[in-house]
Design an enzyme around this catalytic site. Structure first.
Site, PDB file in Angstrom:
ATOM      1  N   ASP A 120      32.689  16.245  34.448  1.00 54.00           N
ATOM      2  CA  ASP A 120      31.705  15.623  33.569  1.00 54.00           C
ATOM      3  C   ASP A 120      30.807  14.645  34.317  1.00 54.00           C
ATOM      4  O   ASP A 120      31.241  13.547  34.663  1.00 54.00           O
ATOM      5  CB  ASP A 120      32.420  14.912  32.431  1.00 54.00           C
ATOM      6  CG  ASP A 120      31.462  14.326  31.424  1.00 54.00           C
ATOM      7  OD1 ASP A 120      30.301  14.765  31.400  1.00 54.00           O
ATOM      8  OD2 ASP A 120      31.866  13.431  30.666  1.00 54.00           O
ATOM      9  N   ASP A 127      23.891  16.979  32.329  1.00 57.09           N
ATOM     10  CA  ASP A 127      25.243  16.648  31.862  1.00 57.09           C
ATOM     11  C   ASP A 127      26.146  17.877  31.924  1.00 57.09           C
ATOM     12  O   ASP A 127      26.095  18.744  31.066  1.00 57.09           O
ATOM     13  CB  ASP A 127      25.178  16.113  30.434  1.00 57.09           C
ATOM     14  CG  ASP A 127      26.537  15.677  29.912  1.00 57.09           C
ATOM     15  OD1 ASP A 127      27.463  15.523  30.731  1.00 57.09           O
ATOM     16  OD2 ASP A 127      26.672  15.506  28.694  1.00 57.09           O
TER      17      ASP A 127
END
Length: 427
Positions: free
Chosen positions: A85, A281
């Site tokens: 992430d 992201d």
């Protein structure tokens, strides 16, 4: 997909007696690590070959719904599947401390050691606001809330992580990770063991490895549209910088990997949507636009598809917007002829612009019903406010690089199902 734009961090309390902290044990571990740095790499602890840590990626955008890596943590090392992430910093594992609330993961819960991070440690301080108070100075409590409504609450400790460098060295650095003993799953949570935090903050894995002199403060990923791919930390020997399109990181957002404002193009023409603050992201499987931009794009696409042999269908709930053809689509190649490419155009100044291309393969999926579904969603509806995210689907078959040292984000088309060692020949 966890839309992991970290929204806030607060302090919680956990009795240190649960872990039985031992200063003698910690001193021994710190002494071992100094010996390892001096003898296992070089006299300065710096990796002279510019090697990288490479993690194979597993999974896909659809139908699995996410990509993940395997991290081997502890002594002896045990495997854990983690969500890589770039939208958050802290790496955490679901933890038997004991666990108050944990979701079912692919492996047994992580068993914590005694090596607690203290409240005034610099990594702990990076997780909190400057005015926070230590309820217990001997430990670092954390709570991370994610934009999709999920959260992880726990305590910070250090443990070893087995890492293979591309030059053949095996490292076992001690890193600060979260022992998450209370998790609330968000609307897009994945059945994994935890999160691999790759953000820009001091607590991220790449920042910690860089501070120990082991790798450059650079990360990158390559998601294959066929599934899998790879993630790297370091990067000197993985990509050819001269072939990469580079864009400066935005000074307006110091927390996320953002290239600043962009203009959205459809079929090479402006949509009228400008100054979209865009974040890269990897914790999001799909891409997101704020509500106004999303509705405008949907309207333009519907207008463009009008009269073509493809119709919007309400019978498919795979994603909010799906289209069916005269017969079910078998692959995206069957459907792509109906759709125009998208692009994000970033301004470099008065005349110069860089473009992030998003072909139909990078914003559509083919559902189990044979329909083409739009992998760009309304971010405002899931709590992303005015953020616009480039998720995994739109980064497929591209190497995306985050150079924290030069404050640059780069991308280049790439064969992501090939090993990193062959990439200079295939980019």
């Amino acid at each position: 997909m966890r839309e992991r734009i970290t929204m806030m961090v607060v302090v919680v309390t956990l009795l240190v007696a649960q872990f039985g902290s031992s200063s003698a044990s910690r001193n021994l571990q710190q002494g071992w690590w100094k010996t390892f740095l001096l003898g296992g790499t070089t006299s300065s602890g710096v990796n002279p070959a510019g090697s990288s840590v490479v993690f194979p990626l597993y999974g896909n955008v659809y139908p699995i719904g996410f990509y993940y890596v395997q991290a081997n943590v502890g002594q002896p090392p045990r495997p854990y599947f983690l969500d890589p992430d770039t939208g958050s910093d802290l790496t955490w594992l679901q933890c038997d401390a004991p666990c108050v609330r944990c979701t079912e993961g692919p492996h047994p819960l992580y068993r914590p050691n005694n090596d607690l991070v203290t409240c005034r440690d610099s990594i702990c301080e990076s997780l909190h606001s400057p005015d926070y108070e230590c309820d217990n100075p001997r430990q670092c409590d954390y709570e991370v809330d994610y934009a999709d409504g999920g959260s992880s609450l726990g305590v910070l400790l250090t443990d070893s992580m087995a890492l293979n460098l591309t030059n053949g060295l095996l490292l076992n650095p001690r890193l600060g990770i979260g022992c998450g003993y209370d998790q609330i799953p968000g609307v897009s949570s994945h059945p994994l063991d935890g999160v691999l935090g790759l953000g820009r903050g001091k607590s991220s894995i790449v920042s910690q490895l860089h501070s120990q002199g082991l790798v450059r403060n650079v990360i990158g990923h390559c998601f294959s549209s066929r599934g899998g791919g790879f993630l790297f930390i370091g990067g000197d020997d993985v990509y050819d910088s001269s072939r990469v399109v580079w864009e400066p990181m935005s000074h307006l957002d110091q927390k996320h990997y953002s290239a600043g404002g962009a203009e959205l193009l459809l079929g090479g023409k402006s949509t009228g949507l400008r100054n979209l603050m865009v974040i890269f992201d990897s914790g999001s499987s799909y891409s997101y636009l704020n509500s106004q931009a999303y509705q405008s794009l949907i309207s333009l696409m519907r207008k463009d598809l009008n009269g073509k042999a493809i119709k919007e269908t309400r019978d498919d709930r795979t994603l909010p917007v799906c289209w069916r053809g005269k017969k079910p689509f078998k692959t995206i190649r069957d459907a792509r002829k109906f759709f125009k490419p998208l692009a994000l155009s970033f301004s470099r100044g008065w005349r110069s612009r860089s473009t992030f291309e998003i072909n139909p393969e990078s914003y559509l999926i083919i559902s189990s019903k044979g329909n083409a579904c739009l992998g760009i969603l309304n971010g405002t509806e899931v709590g992303l406010q005015n953020y616009n995210l480039i998720g995994d689907i739109s980064m497929q078959d591209k190497m995306v690089i985050y150079d924290n040292e030069k404050q640059m984000i780069g991308w280049v088309n790439s064969s992501c199902d090939r090993s990193p060692n062959s990439h200079f020949a295939s980019m």
